[in-house]
Design a protein around this motif. Structure first.
Motif, PDB file in Angstrom:
ATOM      1  N   UNK A  32      33.513  46.259 -47.652  1.00 56.54           N
ATOM      2  CA  UNK A  32      34.106  44.997 -47.180  1.00 56.54           C
ATOM      3  C   UNK A  32      34.595  45.398 -46.036  1.00 56.54           C
ATOM      4  N   UNK A  33      35.840  47.193 -46.063  1.00 58.19           N
ATOM      5  CA  UNK A  33      36.370  47.333 -45.320  1.00 58.19           C
ATOM      6  C   UNK A  33      35.176  47.744 -44.071  1.00 58.19           C
ATOM      7  N   UNK A  34      33.745  47.951 -44.122  1.00 60.89           N
ATOM      8  CA  UNK A  34      32.424  48.339 -43.742  1.00 60.89           C
ATOM      9  C   UNK A  34      31.776  46.893 -42.566  1.00 60.89           C
ATOM     10  N   UNK A  35      31.903  45.719 -43.599  1.00 58.48           N
ATOM     11  CA  UNK A  35      31.907  44.364 -42.953  1.00 58.48           C
ATOM     12  C   UNK A  35      33.055  43.964 -41.898  1.00 58.48           C
ATOM     13  N   UNK A  36      34.202  43.899 -41.964  1.00 59.23           N
ATOM     14  CA  UNK A  36      35.200  43.829 -41.357  1.00 59.23           C
ATOM     15  C   UNK A  36      35.519  44.313 -40.580  1.00 59.23           C
ATOM     16  N   UNK A  37      35.208  45.709 -39.937  1.00 53.57           N
ATOM     17  CA  UNK A  37      34.728  46.235 -38.582  1.00 53.57           C
ATOM     18  C   UNK A  37      33.578  45.981 -38.068  1.00 53.57           C
TER      19      UNK A  37
ATOM     20  N   UNK B 269      32.387  40.660 -32.301  1.00 52.84           N
ATOM     21  CA  UNK B 269      33.922  40.119 -31.718  1.00 52.84           C
ATOM     22  C   UNK B 269      33.539  40.628 -30.174  1.00 52.84           C
ATOM     23  N   UNK B 270      33.727  42.011 -30.437  1.00 51.40           N
ATOM     24  CA  UNK B 270      34.006  42.610 -29.163  1.00 51.40           C
ATOM     25  C   UNK B 270      33.145  42.842 -28.164  1.00 51.40           C
ATOM     26  N   UNK B 271      31.772  42.685 -28.390  1.00 52.44           N
ATOM     27  CA  UNK B 271      30.507  43.098 -27.916  1.00 52.44           C
ATOM     28  C   UNK B 271      29.757  42.020 -27.210  1.00 52.44           C
ATOM     29  N   UNK B 272      29.815  40.793 -28.095  1.00 51.17           N
ATOM     30  CA  UNK B 272      29.304  39.480 -27.848  1.00 51.17           C
ATOM     31  C   UNK B 272      29.582  38.328 -26.563  1.00 51.17           C
ATOM     32  N   UNK B 273      30.777  38.065 -26.698  1.00 49.58           N
ATOM     33  CA  UNK B 273      31.379  38.004 -25.396  1.00 49.58           C
ATOM     34  C   UNK B 273      30.852  39.037 -24.183  1.00 49.58           C
ATOM     35  N   UNK B 274      31.114  40.240 -24.173  1.00 50.35           N
ATOM     36  CA  UNK B 274      30.987  40.965 -23.070  1.00 50.35           C
ATOM     37  C   UNK B 274      29.518  40.208 -22.369  1.00 50.35           C
ATOM     38  N   UNK B 275      28.427  40.572 -23.626  1.00 50.12           N
ATOM     39  CA  UNK B 275      27.219  41.229 -23.666  1.00 50.12           C
ATOM     40  C   UNK B 275      26.987  39.755 -22.513  1.00 50.12           C
TER      41      UNK B 275
END
Length: 57
Positions: free
Chosen positions: A15-20, A26-32
């Motif tokens: 769950x922690x891995x999926x959250x990270x 959510x950080x990378x895709x909008x910038x791309x």
């Protein structure tokens, strides 16, 4: 009552891995998308400028 994490550890860590991973997504895709959109707009502006001046840029 036994509050040992032994049997729940795989669930908790996954769950922690999926959250990270989702935070990174959510950080990378909008910038791309923004970078790609800026490239498309810049190319369009260059084409319009070349068309209006009648030559190559």
């Amino acid at each position: 009552m036994n509050f040992s994490l032994d049997q729940y550890a795989p669930y908790v860590w996954s769950s922690y891995a999926i959250f990270v991973a989702m935070l990174a997504w959510d950080y990378v895709i909008p910038r791309l998308r923004l970078r790609r959109t800026r490239r498309v707009v810049a190319a369009r502006l260059r084409r319009e400028a070349a068309r209006n001046t009648g030559g190559t840029p």
